[in-house]
Design a protein around this motif. Sequence first.
Motif, PDB file in Angstrom:
ATOM      1  N   ASN A  39      66.653  33.101 -35.849  1.00 27.95           N
ATOM      2  CA  ASN A  39      67.776  34.024 -35.993  1.00 27.95           C
ATOM      3  C   ASN A  39      68.609  33.804 -37.249  1.00 27.95           C
ATOM      4  O   ASN A  39      69.339  34.705 -37.660  1.00 27.95           O
ATOM      5  N   ASP A  40      68.526  32.618 -37.852  1.00 25.13           N
ATOM      6  CA  ASP A  40      69.282  32.412 -39.097  1.00 25.13           C
ATOM      7  C   ASP A  40      68.799  33.351 -40.199  1.00 25.13           C
ATOM      8  O   ASP A  40      69.576  33.784 -41.049  1.00 25.13           O
ATOM      9  N   TRP A  53      64.730  20.139 -45.396  1.00 25.08           N
ATOM     10  CA  TRP A  53      64.584  21.588 -45.334  1.00 25.08           C
ATOM     11  C   TRP A  53      64.064  22.115 -46.667  1.00 25.08           C
ATOM     12  O   TRP A  53      64.059  21.417 -47.678  1.00 25.08           O
ATOM     13  N   HIS A  87      63.765  24.548 -41.765  1.00 25.52           N
ATOM     14  CA  HIS A  87      63.912  23.129 -41.456  1.00 25.52           C
ATOM     15  C   HIS A  87      62.521  22.550 -41.191  1.00 25.52           C
ATOM     16  O   HIS A  87      61.720  23.144 -40.466  1.00 25.52           O
ATOM     17  N   GLY A 118      64.979  32.655 -47.283  1.00 23.45           N
ATOM     18  CA  GLY A 118      65.656  31.920 -46.241  1.00 23.45           C
ATOM     19  C   GLY A 118      65.285  30.456 -46.191  1.00 23.45           C
ATOM     20  O   GLY A 118      64.297  30.030 -46.799  1.00 23.45           O
ATOM     21  N   ALA A 165      67.265  29.469 -32.883  1.00 20.76           N
ATOM     22  CA  ALA A 165      68.472  29.634 -33.696  1.00 20.76           C
ATOM     23  C   ALA A 165      68.194  29.430 -35.171  1.00 20.76           C
ATOM     24  O   ALA A 165      68.834  30.053 -36.025  1.00 20.76           O
ATOM     25  N   ILE A 166      67.229  28.560 -35.490  1.00 23.23           N
ATOM     26  CA  ILE A 166      66.929  28.254 -36.892  1.00 23.23           C
ATOM     27  C   ILE A 166      65.446  28.448 -37.168  1.00 23.23           C
ATOM     28  O   ILE A 166      64.617  28.468 -36.246  1.00 23.23           O
ATOM     29  N   SER A 167      65.102  28.582 -38.440  1.00 21.52           N
ATOM     30  CA  SER A 167      63.712  28.737 -38.855  1.00 21.52           C
ATOM     31  C   SER A 167      63.097  27.359 -39.109  1.00 21.52           C
ATOM     32  O   SER A 167      63.768  26.456 -39.619  1.00 21.52           O
ATOM     33  N   GLU A 174      70.458  37.612 -40.437  1.00 16.03           N
ATOM     34  CA  GLU A 174      70.951  37.829 -41.798  1.00 16.03           C
ATOM     35  C   GLU A 174      70.305  39.054 -42.434  1.00 16.03           C
ATOM     36  O   GLU A 174      70.954  39.802 -43.186  1.00 16.03           O
TER      37      GLU A 174
END
Length: 269
Positions: A153-154, A118, A140, A137, A81-83, A158
């Motif tokens: 996916n963040d 981050w 974290h 982008g 879900a996040i990088s 986008e």
Amino acid sequence: MNSVRIEPEEEEPEQVIELSLPEQDNEDYDELYQSVCNNNSTPNDDPLQYRHTDKVPTFALAKIGNKDGTPHEVCIDTGSAISLIDSSYLRRHFPSIKVQSASTIMLKGVGNNQTHGWIHADIHFINQNKGLTSVQGPFHVVTSLATKIIIGNDILAEEGVVINMKEGTCSFYSGKDIVSITSVGPKPTTFIQPSARLQKVFTIKPGFQARVPVSLSHEPITSCYMLDPLHVNEDIQVSRSVSTTRGTNHYAHVMNVGKNIIKLPAGIS
């Protein structure tokens, strides 16, 4: 069970071998047997188990921060879900990028891990025209991340990323140039199953069994092995044999269940 003898051919030096089997030398024989029986599949037995051996996570090449920097492998991960970026990797390769403080996020799927701040960074993908496809982008920062840079996916959603695994490419909504990706690593070394061959000529009487010495075609790649017998004929029964690779002597157990004397030639497998 009868006491069993093996009588070598006349041309061999005369010898008589008692085949009443002695006590097992290995006290953990039963445990060893079970461990081998539960791990005796080969690529030919179970192709599904081995078809993934040359597959790796999907990677692209990108420069982080500075366009003149060194390209790094970045994982294109639609399952995240996040990088993310590994903290040690960040300090070593991008010391000028400042880590911003943020609330801790507990992560699932990458072990018992959590974020520690981050960064916001430019990502310059190497495209197929040898130019750069640039996006921005957040990442974290995570301690002990096996895959050092993960683009989740963040960023992917986008930027409207379209991934074509068949062609090994991805494209970005903001850029016309195609970026190459790969999910295939080096081909694994072909595994060749060892075989066992009889070292000497043996004659076995009807109703008798023999513990015969064999030689292995090559050393197994595991610490222990199991010889799985091939069917010879209806009068010969060969049992499975379990041993350790480090052993200097190797044996197979053979029984004559027929009514006639059987002669086993040297070199038979």
